[in-house]
Motif scaffolding. Structure first.
Motif, PDB file in Angstrom:
ATOM      1  N   ALA A 156       0.784  -1.184   0.091  1.00 38.44           N
ATOM      2  CA  ALA A 156      -0.094  -0.064   0.085  1.00 38.44           C
ATOM      3  C   ALA A 156       0.859   1.211  -0.104  1.00 38.44           C
ATOM      4  CB  ALA A 156      -0.862  -0.012   1.350  1.00 38.44           C
ATOM      5  N   ARG A 157       0.486   2.226  -0.640  1.00 38.87           N
ATOM      6  CA  ARG A 157       1.113   3.413  -0.705  1.00 38.87           C
ATOM      7  C   ARG A 157       0.507   4.286   0.473  1.00 38.87           C
ATOM      8  NH1 ARG A 157      -0.623   4.834  -6.562  1.00 38.87           N
ATOM      9  NH2 ARG A 157      -2.656   4.026  -5.751  1.00 38.87           N
ATOM     10  N   ARG A 158       1.314   5.213   0.708  1.00 46.58           N
ATOM     11  CA  ARG A 158       0.972   6.170   2.089  1.00 46.58           C
ATOM     12  C   ARG A 158      -0.555   6.571   2.360  1.00 46.58           C
ATOM     13  NH1 ARG A 158       6.310   9.772   3.134  1.00 46.58           N
ATOM     14  NH2 ARG A 158       7.640   7.998   3.514  1.00 46.58           N
ATOM     15  N   LYS A 159      -1.153   6.900   1.031  1.00 46.01           N
ATOM     16  CA  LYS A 159      -2.365   7.478   1.306  1.00 46.01           C
ATOM     17  C   LYS A 159      -3.610   6.479   0.793  1.00 46.01           C
ATOM     18  CE  LYS A 159      -1.143  12.312   0.353  1.00 46.01           C
ATOM     19  NZ  LYS A 159      -1.313  13.427  -0.566  1.00 46.01           N
ATOM     20  N   ASP A 160      -3.069   5.197   0.399  1.00 45.93           N
ATOM     21  CA  ASP A 160      -3.952   4.329   0.268  1.00 45.93           C
ATOM     22  C   ASP A 160      -5.019   3.740   1.382  1.00 45.93           C
ATOM     23  OD1 ASP A 160      -3.261   4.170  -2.522  1.00 45.93           O
ATOM     24  OD2 ASP A 160      -2.023   2.521  -2.159  1.00 45.93           O
ATOM     25  N   SER A 161      -6.259   3.626   1.278  1.00 44.15           N
ATOM     26  CA  SER A 161      -7.186   3.199   2.433  1.00 44.15           C
ATOM     27  C   SER A 161      -7.474   1.915   1.855  1.00 44.15           C
ATOM     28  CB  SER A 161      -8.462   4.149   2.417  1.00 44.15           C
ATOM     29  OG  SER A 161      -9.296   4.213   1.135  1.00 44.15           O
ATOM     30  N   THR A 162      -7.508   1.262   0.478  1.00 42.12           N
ATOM     31  CA  THR A 162      -7.843  -0.088   0.243  1.00 42.12           C
ATOM     32  C   THR A 162      -6.856  -0.283  -0.856  1.00 42.12           C
ATOM     33  OG1 THR A 162      -9.439   0.717  -1.360  1.00 42.12           O
ATOM     34  CG2 THR A 162     -10.322   0.243   0.714  1.00 42.12           C
ATOM     35  N   VAL A 163      -6.372  -1.776  -1.001  1.00 43.36           N
ATOM     36  CA  VAL A 163      -5.573  -2.056  -2.020  1.00 43.36           C
ATOM     37  C   VAL A 163      -6.338  -3.204  -2.707  1.00 43.36           C
ATOM     38  CG1 VAL A 163      -3.556  -1.351  -0.829  1.00 43.36           C
ATOM     39  CG2 VAL A 163      -4.499  -3.504  -0.409  1.00 43.36           C
ATOM     40  N   TYR A 164      -6.151  -3.683  -3.879  1.00 40.67           N
ATOM     41  CA  TYR A 164      -6.822  -4.724  -4.567  1.00 40.67           C
ATOM     42  C   TYR A 164      -5.430  -5.616  -4.998  1.00 40.67           C
ATOM     43  CZ  TYR A 164     -10.792  -1.764  -5.230  1.00 40.67           C
ATOM     44  OH  TYR A 164     -11.872  -1.044  -4.781  1.00 40.67           O
ATOM     45  N   CYS A 165      -5.802  -6.776  -4.913  1.00 38.41           N
ATOM     46  CA  CYS A 165      -4.883  -7.855  -5.239  1.00 38.41           C
ATOM     47  C   CYS A 165      -4.640  -7.950  -6.623  1.00 38.41           C
ATOM     48  CB  CYS A 165      -5.070  -9.354  -4.817  1.00 38.41           C
ATOM     49  SG  CYS A 165      -4.197 -10.797  -5.195  1.00 38.41           S
ATOM     50  N   ARG A 166      -3.439  -7.943  -7.390  1.00 35.74           N
ATOM     51  CA  ARG A 166      -3.117  -8.053  -8.666  1.00 35.74           C
ATOM     52  C   ARG A 166      -3.571  -9.254  -9.359  1.00 35.74           C
ATOM     53  NH1 ARG A 166       2.880  -6.329  -9.450  1.00 35.74           N
ATOM     54  NH2 ARG A 166       3.150  -7.972  -7.688  1.00 35.74           N
ATOM     55  N   THR A 167      -3.569 -10.546  -8.471  1.00 35.75           N
ATOM     56  CA  THR A 167      -3.801 -11.747  -9.067  1.00 35.75           C
ATOM     57  C   THR A 167      -5.301 -12.153  -8.912  1.00 35.75           C
ATOM     58  OG1 THR A 167      -1.651 -12.434  -8.446  1.00 35.75           O
ATOM     59  CG2 THR A 167      -3.188 -14.407  -8.784  1.00 35.75           C
ATOM     60  N   CYS A 168      -6.109 -11.804  -7.976  1.00 30.09           N
ATOM     61  CA  CYS A 168      -7.222 -12.232  -7.918  1.00 30.09           C
ATOM     62  C   CYS A 168      -8.171 -11.079  -7.603  1.00 30.09           C
ATOM     63  CB  CYS A 168      -7.546 -13.159  -6.676  1.00 30.09           C
ATOM     64  SG  CYS A 168      -7.536 -12.223  -4.922  1.00 30.09           S
ATOM     65  N   ALA A 169      -7.743 -10.002  -7.718  1.00 28.84           N
ATOM     66  CA  ALA A 169      -8.628  -8.737  -7.538  1.00 28.84           C
ATOM     67  C   ALA A 169      -9.507  -8.544  -6.197  1.00 28.84           C
ATOM     68  CB  ALA A 169      -9.579  -8.819  -8.741  1.00 28.84           C
ATOM     69  N   SER A 170      -9.071  -9.327  -5.129  1.00 28.53           N
ATOM     70  CA  SER A 170      -9.663  -9.184  -3.913  1.00 28.53           C
ATOM     71  C   SER A 170      -9.271  -7.829  -3.396  1.00 28.53           C
ATOM     72  CB  SER A 170      -9.215 -10.152  -2.893  1.00 28.53           C
ATOM     73  OG  SER A 170      -9.569 -11.476  -3.543  1.00 28.53           O
TER      74      SER A 170
END
Length: 260
Positions: free
Chosen positions: A168-182
């Motif tokens: 996660a970057r500093r300002k990210d509140s959510t992240v998405y998996c690059r493989t399964c998009a979770s």
């Protein structure tokens, strides 16, 4: 199995070794050269240097620039990786290294995380390789990765566990998996990871590396200073007589300073 490194520090050690040896894959899936190869290029990199005039004649050739600092660092990298490879082989005589240089040795070592974590001086190896990785990265002008590590995804897709690593970057509140998009909540993942290492006992360099990677930036000197001021208490010493601190105590001290 007596492990001298926590899973996070072991993972970082293997990542640094891989980065030094090989880069990301190109469009054809072939790994590109790693940081050590970039360092060799830096030693004789041709910068924009004006042609040199000698006497009445004029030179039309740009002189080759030799970077002494890069050369010194390259020699140090060879010595450091070679020394650790020899220590590793002495401790694991059932393994055979068929490579011919320190770059191949770095890639080979990264394949044995569990065995690396069992080395008597695994904490020293982690500190030295991490420091070497950072200095090589700066020498070849590659920005350091400032993202926070959030662990492996862990989602199950068709009964298969996704092992993609999340950042996660500093300002990210959510992240998405690059493989399964979770989708994952950054704060929730960070709290979960920090709870996993709360009771881990580390040296100051290890605690600094671990917490900084999890989004709680703290330097080795900060930890040592907190120990001197009595804000955190050492739990003992490792075989190299380095003080050991509980990661949770360091994290609590950092958060108290931030809240003040």
């Amino acid at each position: 199995m007596d492990l001298r490194l926590c899973a996070m520090c072991t993972g970082e050690l293997c990542r640094c070794l891989r980065d030094l040896a090989v880069g990301p894959e190109d469009a054809t899936g072939t790994p590109m050269p790693g940081l050590l190869a970039d360092l060799e290029d830096t030693i004789t990199r041709q910068d924009a240097v004006a042609p040199v005039s000698v006497g009445a004649g004029k030179s039309t050739e740009t002189p080759l620039v030799f970077n002494n600092a890069a050369s010194d660092l390259a020699w140090e990298a060879r010595d450091t990786i070679t020394a650790w490879a020899k220590d590793f082989i002495r401790a694991n005589q059932h393994l055979r290294f068929d490579g011919t240089n320190h770059i191949e040795a770095a890639q080979w070592l990264s394949r044995f995380p569990s065995l690396l974590a069992q080395l008597d001086d695994a904490d020293a190896m982690h500190s030295e390789i991490r420091d070497l990785h950072g200095r090589v990265q700066r020498m070849v002008d590659i920005p350091e990765d400032t993202r926070a590590y959030l662990g492996r995804c862990g989602s199950r897709i068709n009964e298969v566990l996704c092992t993609e690593e999340l950042y996660a970057r500093r300002k990210d509140s959510t992240v998405y998996c690059r493989t399964c998009a979770s989708e994952w909540d950054v704060d929730g993942r960070r709290r979960w990871l920090l709870s996993q290492v709360d009771s881990q006992v580390c040296t100051a360099p290890q605690a600094s590396a671990l917490l900084s990677r999890l989004g709680v930036p703290v330097s080795e000197k900060d930890i040592q200073d907190m120990g001197k001021r009595g804000e955190i208490a050492a739990t003992g010493q490792n075989p190299r007589r380095q003080r050991l601190y509980r990661v949770g105590d360091v994290m609590d001290a950092v958060l108290r300073v931030e809240a003040a």
